[in-house]
Design an enzyme around this catalytic site. Structure first.
Site, PDB file in Angstrom:
ATOM      1  N   GLY A  35      -7.134   2.180   2.170  1.00  0.00           N
ATOM      2  CA  GLY A  35      -7.974   1.645   3.245  1.00  0.00           C
ATOM      3  C   GLY A  35      -7.200   1.539   4.550  1.00  0.00           C
ATOM      4  O   GLY A  35      -6.169   2.186   4.728  1.00  0.00           O
ATOM      5  N   ALA A  36      -7.736   0.722   5.486  1.00  0.00           N
ATOM      6  CA  ALA A  36      -7.185   0.626   6.853  1.00  0.00           C
ATOM      7  C   ALA A  36      -7.051   2.044   7.418  1.00  0.00           C
ATOM      8  O   ALA A  36      -5.977   2.451   7.868  1.00  0.00           O
ATOM      9  CB  ALA A  36      -5.858  -0.125   6.865  1.00  0.00           C
ATOM     10  N   HIS A  41      -6.022   9.774   7.808  1.00  0.00           N
ATOM     11  CA  HIS A  41      -6.885   9.801   6.620  1.00  0.00           C
ATOM     12  C   HIS A  41      -8.100  10.704   6.860  1.00  0.00           C
ATOM     13  O   HIS A  41      -8.526  11.446   5.975  1.00  0.00           O
ATOM     14  CB  HIS A  41      -7.387   8.388   6.285  1.00  0.00           C
ATOM     15  CG  HIS A  41      -6.317   7.428   5.877  1.00  0.00           C
ATOM     16  ND1 HIS A  41      -5.914   6.378   6.674  1.00  0.00           N
ATOM     17  CD2 HIS A  41      -5.572   7.353   4.754  1.00  0.00           C
ATOM     18  CE1 HIS A  41      -4.973   5.693   6.051  1.00  0.00           C
ATOM     19  NE2 HIS A  41      -4.740   6.261   4.884  1.00  0.00           N
ATOM     20  N   GLY A 151      -1.150  12.863   2.354  1.00  0.00           N
ATOM     21  CA  GLY A 151      -0.526  13.120   3.653  1.00  0.00           C
ATOM     22  C   GLY A 151       0.946  13.491   3.527  1.00  0.00           C
ATOM     23  O   GLY A 151       1.681  12.905   2.736  1.00  0.00           O
ATOM     24  N   GLN A 188       0.903   8.372  12.610  1.00  0.00           N
ATOM     25  CA  GLN A 188      -0.106   7.334  12.363  1.00  0.00           C
ATOM     26  C   GLN A 188       0.099   6.733  10.976  1.00  0.00           C
ATOM     27  O   GLN A 188       0.385   7.436  10.009  1.00  0.00           O
ATOM     28  CB  GLN A 188      -1.497   7.925  12.494  1.00  0.00           C
ATOM     29  CG  GLN A 188      -1.798   8.309  13.935  1.00  0.00           C
ATOM     30  CD  GLN A 188      -3.276   8.271  14.265  1.00  0.00           C
ATOM     31  OE1 GLN A 188      -4.128   7.998  13.417  1.00  0.00           O
ATOM     32  NE2 GLN A 188      -3.592   8.535  15.521  1.00  0.00           N
ATOM     33  N   SER A 189      -0.018   5.416  10.915  1.00  0.00           N
ATOM     34  CA  SER A 189       0.172   4.682   9.662  1.00  0.00           C
ATOM     35  C   SER A 189      -0.652   3.402   9.744  1.00  0.00           C
ATOM     36  O   SER A 189      -0.784   2.815  10.823  1.00  0.00           O
ATOM     37  CB  SER A 189       1.654   4.319   9.506  1.00  0.00           C
ATOM     38  OG  SER A 189       1.808   3.266   8.582  1.00  0.00           O
ATOM     39  N   SER A 190      -1.179   2.985   8.598  1.00  0.00           N
ATOM     40  CA  SER A 190      -1.964   1.735   8.597  1.00  0.00           C
ATOM     41  C   SER A 190      -1.095   0.559   9.033  1.00  0.00           C
ATOM     42  O   SER A 190      -1.585  -0.421   9.584  1.00  0.00           O
ATOM     43  CB  SER A 190      -2.510   1.470   7.194  1.00  0.00           C
ATOM     44  OG  SER A 190      -3.256   2.588   6.759  1.00  0.00           O
ATOM     45  N   ARG A 191       0.206   0.656   8.785  1.00  0.00           N
ATOM     46  CA  ARG A 191       1.100  -0.463   9.121  1.00  0.00           C
ATOM     47  C   ARG A 191       1.478  -0.493  10.603  1.00  0.00           C
ATOM     48  O   ARG A 191       2.092  -1.452  11.043  1.00  0.00           O
ATOM     49  CB  ARG A 191       2.350  -0.421   8.248  1.00  0.00           C
ATOM     50  CG  ARG A 191       2.079  -0.782   6.793  1.00  0.00           C
ATOM     51  CD  ARG A 191       3.367  -0.993   6.010  1.00  0.00           C
ATOM     52  NE  ARG A 191       3.128  -1.577   4.709  1.00  0.00           N
ATOM     53  CZ  ARG A 191       3.090  -0.897   3.551  1.00  0.00           C
ATOM     54  NH1 ARG A 191       3.263   0.407   3.550  1.00  0.00           N
ATOM     55  NH2 ARG A 191       2.873  -1.530   2.414  1.00  0.00           N
TER      56      ARG A 191
END
Ligand code: PAF
Length: 289
Positions: A35-36, A41, A151, A188-191
């Site tokens: 998610g996030a 994604h 990814g 790009q990363s959710s974190r």
């Protein structure tokens, strides 16, 4: 009109919904996520769609890949926004299992990809790839996809999953999706949402340093010299801790020998460093790896 993906929360429902597609011989594409969701994604889902007839994405924040004290409780959970993004990119089914669905009470079967899991990130997060391999194997059994997309941003994870698929004989094509970067180069990363405004300004130094090292190696600078420069650059930019910067064989993930990398030899440069409380990772191919 944008069609929302069908939401499925149990293995039983998932099997029921996928059975007719399987009977009709439709190819099932799968993108596992926590998610996030961000543009990276979205690009993985696009790749899955192009390779399949039915696209399944999963959203599951997997507890077994977090160590005590890591960010399991605070990991961003944005289910509705994620599903809206998945709808826009044409996902057919979103699988949203609970922890009990993925890890039924008393389950003790786990997957460990020996060797590769202990290198690079595995040295600093020893539990991590064990949790990833275990949940991905379980998700593969649940979804039974023909193709799965991961990814390249998490390059070590991608190679470990490829190895697991080979070793366990899963009939799944594993595809690596190119890393999606912000305009300044940050992967790009959710974190990335954890970064303060100030830290965000310099966070792209990690990609800049890897990129520079890769160019230096390509023109014949010895690997250890280019790596020392990259490490210095990252630390000078304000990263608080450097876990590693390494050049490795793209398949085995073992360090390449020091010295000049031969022309045409494929390698991968990877790095992990901390900006305050946020750990950033990145990697790039050398010689087309
Ligand atoms: O890359 C991720 O988001 C996760 O590690 C994965 C592959 C979904 C397993 O939890």
């Amino acid at each position: 009109m944008i069609k929302s993906p069908t939401r499925v929360r149990t293995l039983k429902e998932l099997r029921e919904i996928l059975a007719p597609h399987r009977r009709e011989g439709r190819r099932i594409g799968f993108v596992p996520t926590m998610g996030a969701l961000h543009d990276g994604h979205v690009s993985l889902v696009r790749t899955a769609r192009a390779q399949s007839d039915v696209t399944v994405a999963s959203i599951f924040v997997n507890p077994t890949q977090f160590a005590p004290g890591e960010d399991l409780d605070t990991y961003p959970r944005t289910e509705e926004a994620d599903i809206a993004r998945l709808a826009k990119v044409g996902t057919d089914i979103v699988y949203l299992p609970s922890v009990d669905e993925m890890y039924p009470e008393g389950s003790v079967t786990n997957v460990r990809v020996e060797g590769m899991s202990d290198l690079l990130d595995g040295q600093f997060r020893p539990h991590f790839f064990y949790g990833v391999a275990t949940v991905v194997a379980r998700l593969f059994v649940h979804v039974q996809p023909d193709v799965a997309v991961f990814g390249e941003k998490d390059y070590q994870q991608l190679q470990i999953i490829r190895r697991m698929v080979r070793d366990l004989g899963f009939a799944i094509d594993v595809i690596g999706g190119a890393t999606v970067r912000d305009a300044d180069g940050l992967a790009q990363s959710s974190r990335n949402t954890y970064l303060s405004e100030c830290d965000r300004q310099t966070a792209n130094t990690i990609s800049g340093a890897l990129h520079r090292a890769r160019c230096r190696i390509a023109i014949g600078v010895p690997v250890e010299v280019a790596l020392a420069e990259a490490r210095q650059r990252i630390l000078q930019a304000g990263f608080t801790k450097l876990d590693y910067v390494s050049v490795v064989d793209p398949m085995t993930l073992q360090d390449v020998p020091n010295g000049v990398l031969g022309a045409g030899v494929a390698a991968r440069i990877l790095g992990a460093a901390w900006m305050g409380q946020t750990r950033l990772i990145d990697n790039m191919g050398i010689g087309e790896a």
